[in-house]
Design a protein around this motif. Structure first.
Motif, PDB file in Angstrom:
ATOM      1  N   ASP A   1      42.834  36.062  37.161  1.00  0.00           N
ATOM      2  CA  ASP A   1      43.309  37.460  37.141  1.00  0.00           C
ATOM      3  C   ASP A   1      44.215  37.731  35.939  1.00  0.00           C
ATOM      4  OD1 ASP A   1      45.604  36.093  37.821  1.00  0.00           O
ATOM      5  OD2 ASP A   1      46.160  37.424  39.478  1.00  0.00           O
TER       6      ASP A   1
ATOM      7  N   GLY B   1      45.327  39.313  32.518  1.00  0.00           N
ATOM      8  CA  GLY B   1      45.037  40.573  31.836  1.00  0.00           C
ATOM      9  C   GLY B   1      44.888  40.403  30.332  1.00  0.00           C
TER      10      GLY B   1
ATOM     11  N   ASN C   1      45.754  40.990  36.755  1.00  0.00           N
ATOM     12  CA  ASN C   1      44.892  41.881  35.959  1.00  0.00           C
ATOM     13  C   ASN C   1      45.677  43.005  35.288  1.00  0.00           C
ATOM     14  OD1 ASN C   1      42.196  40.736  36.513  1.00  0.00           O
ATOM     15  ND2 ASN C   1      42.641  41.329  38.640  1.00  0.00           N
TER      16      ASN C   1
ATOM     17  N   ALA D   1      40.436  36.656  33.084  1.00  0.00           N
ATOM     18  CA  ALA D   1      39.623  37.462  33.995  1.00  0.00           C
ATOM     19  C   ALA D   1      38.456  38.094  33.255  1.00  0.00           C
ATOM     20  CB  ALA D   1      40.485  38.540  34.646  1.00  0.00           C
TER      21      ALA D   1
END
Length: 483
Positions: free
Chosen positions: A36, A38, A78, A128
């Protein structure tokens, strides 16, 4: 103290992109929730924008180093990093942007005209965004690209319809003061005017701008006096007005000689032969000045030049002069070619264009140059073996491995990716052509997998084959919402 600057060297640096984040989602009862991380934010650009309220480059003379802000790194959950803020630098109308070698990069004319002097770096993808059917849990992220830094030169060329040229103390400043609302410095000694003055003149329904160009003396085109510094301000003017002093106290000067000298300097500077000329015999309010004007008027008219006798003190002949200039400006504006609509030219990539080149520089050294390979190298964290394997996969799918073989590379030869002053060099081992095979199925974690039915296994195999057929840069391009 300097109040007018028309040439500066500016050091600009765009912001660097933020790094992507490598993170795993953690939640109660879900110890391995998947990647996850970003994406990093884009670095800010450095942009030059024409502003009508700015008339000098003085601000950049005092502060020549400018830098935009960096993008923020990505975070877990994220969360993408914030983009860097663009740095907007206002410049006067008529600013020319050059590189250190004197090549013109942009000619900024017209309010709001914009030029990106330095482009910010792209942000790196988080893990991700890098996840796929074959790489379900990447343990790495891409680094942000550094922003571009460059040195540029800004030169100001005054945008005016009429340029007043002539010897120092010929009365140019006095003339522009009575024709317009400009308030230049006026005195009875040479080189009173040290900066170009600009004024606006209204003659009937025509409104035009007029500028005086200081510092023209014999040898001005070679740098004597102030001529070389300010001759560039004549380039954009549509009409040239020779202001000739009919009351000079120098015994070796007269209007005809002054005209020939100034015309010689304009010719030596170049590019002004097609501009319409007009002669102004100034200071005719003085008796000796009027007598001299009567002597030279016929010879000037024989050269095909319109002649006007004026006096800035008594305002003699100024109305006729202003309307004559308005007519010449109107004709010059009508003769300009109409601006063509912006045309977008699409140049498709050649079928055989691989996007990179491989050259053999000397025994045992091969250099790879190309936008994609160099960008991929900048984005790679070489302290992470998985990231290095991902780079190897990308280069292999792009065809770098095959081209090295065709170029005659052998195991142990040096391969440099990038320019000579900023290249990554490694010893080539053909067995590393596919990083996935070297490291196994990179990024996979079997703890995330449950027994799969036959139909699911078949779909996974089809997804893997489809991934092998995609553009090697697609993984990056699909996640660029900031472009």
């Amino acid at each position: 103290m300097t109040t007018f600057v028309d040439r500066v060297e500016l050091h600009v640096a765009a912001g660097s992109g933020g790094h992507g984040c490598a993170s795993v989602h953690r939640e109660k009862f879900k110890p391995l929730g998947g990647p996850d991380g970003g994406n990093g934010g884009r670095g800010g650009d450095v942009m030059l924008v024409v502003d009508q309220d700015v008339t000098t480059l003085l601000e950049y003379h005092h502060h020549p180093h400018r830098k935009a802000t960096n993008g923020k790194p990505g975070e877990g959950g994220n969360r993408s990093g914030a983009h860097g803020k663009d740095l907007v630098l206002p410049v006067p109308d008529g600013t020319v942007v050059l590189d250190r070698q004197g090549n013109v990069l942009a000619d900024l004319v017209g309010h709001g005209t914009t030029f990106v002097a330095a482009q910010g770096g792209r942000g790196g993808l988080g893990n991700a965004a890098l996840a796929s059917a074959r790489r379900k849990a990447p343990g790495f992220a891409l680094l942000g690209e550094p922003g571009r830094a460059r040195e540029i030169v800004l030169e100001l060329k005054t945008v005016a319809d009429v340029a007043l040229v002539g010897y120092p103390s010929a009365g140019k400043s006095s003339l522009i003061a009575v024709l317009s609302a400009a308030k230049p410095k006026i005195a009875d000694y040479p080189f009173t005017t040290l900066v170009p003055n600009l004024g606006v003149v209204s003659a009937g329904s025509t409104v035009y701008t007029i500028a005086d160009v200081p510092g023209l003396i014999p040898g001005a085109s070679e740098g004597k006096g102030l001529g070389l510094e300010f001759l560039r301000h004549v380039e954009r003017c549509s009409v040239l007005v020779h202001v000739l002093d009919c009351a000079t106290l120098e015994s070796d000067r007269d209007p005809i000689t002054d005209l020939d000298v100034i015309e010689g300097e304009l010719a030596a500077y170049g590019g002004l032969q097609d501009r319409p000329r007009l002669i102004v015999l100034n200071k005719t309010d003085i008796p000796d000045g009027q007598d001299l004007a009567d002597l030279v008027r016929a010879e000037l008219q024989d050269r095909g030049l319109p002649v006007y006798e004026v006096s800035a003190v008594s305002r003699k002949g100024l109305r006729e002069l202003s309307f004559a200039l308005a007519g010449m400006v109107t004709e010059a504006r009508a003769a300009r070619p109409a601006e063509e609509a912006t045309r977008i030219v699409i140049r498709p990539k050649a079928v055989n264009d691989a996007g990179f080149t491989v050259t053999r520089e000397d025994e045992g050294l091969f250099r790879v140059r190309g936008e994609k390979p160099e960008r991929w190298v900048r984005q790679t964290d070489f302290n992470n073996d998985e990231a290095v394997g991902y780079l190897a996969d990308r280069l292999n799918r792009l065809g770098v491995e095959d081209q090295l073989v065709k170029a005659g590379a052998r195991e142990g030869d040096g391969v440099a990716i990038g320019p000579e002053d900023d290249a990554v060099v490694f010893d080539w081992e053909p067995s590393l052509s596919a990083g996935a095979e070297m490291l196994g199925r990179r990024g996979e974690d079997h703890r995330l997998e449950a027994p799969r039915p036959a139909a699911q296994r078949r779909r996974d195999r089809e997804a893997e084959r489809a991934e092998d057929r995609v553009n090697p840069d697609q993984e990056y391009d699909e996640f660029r919402p900031f472009d």
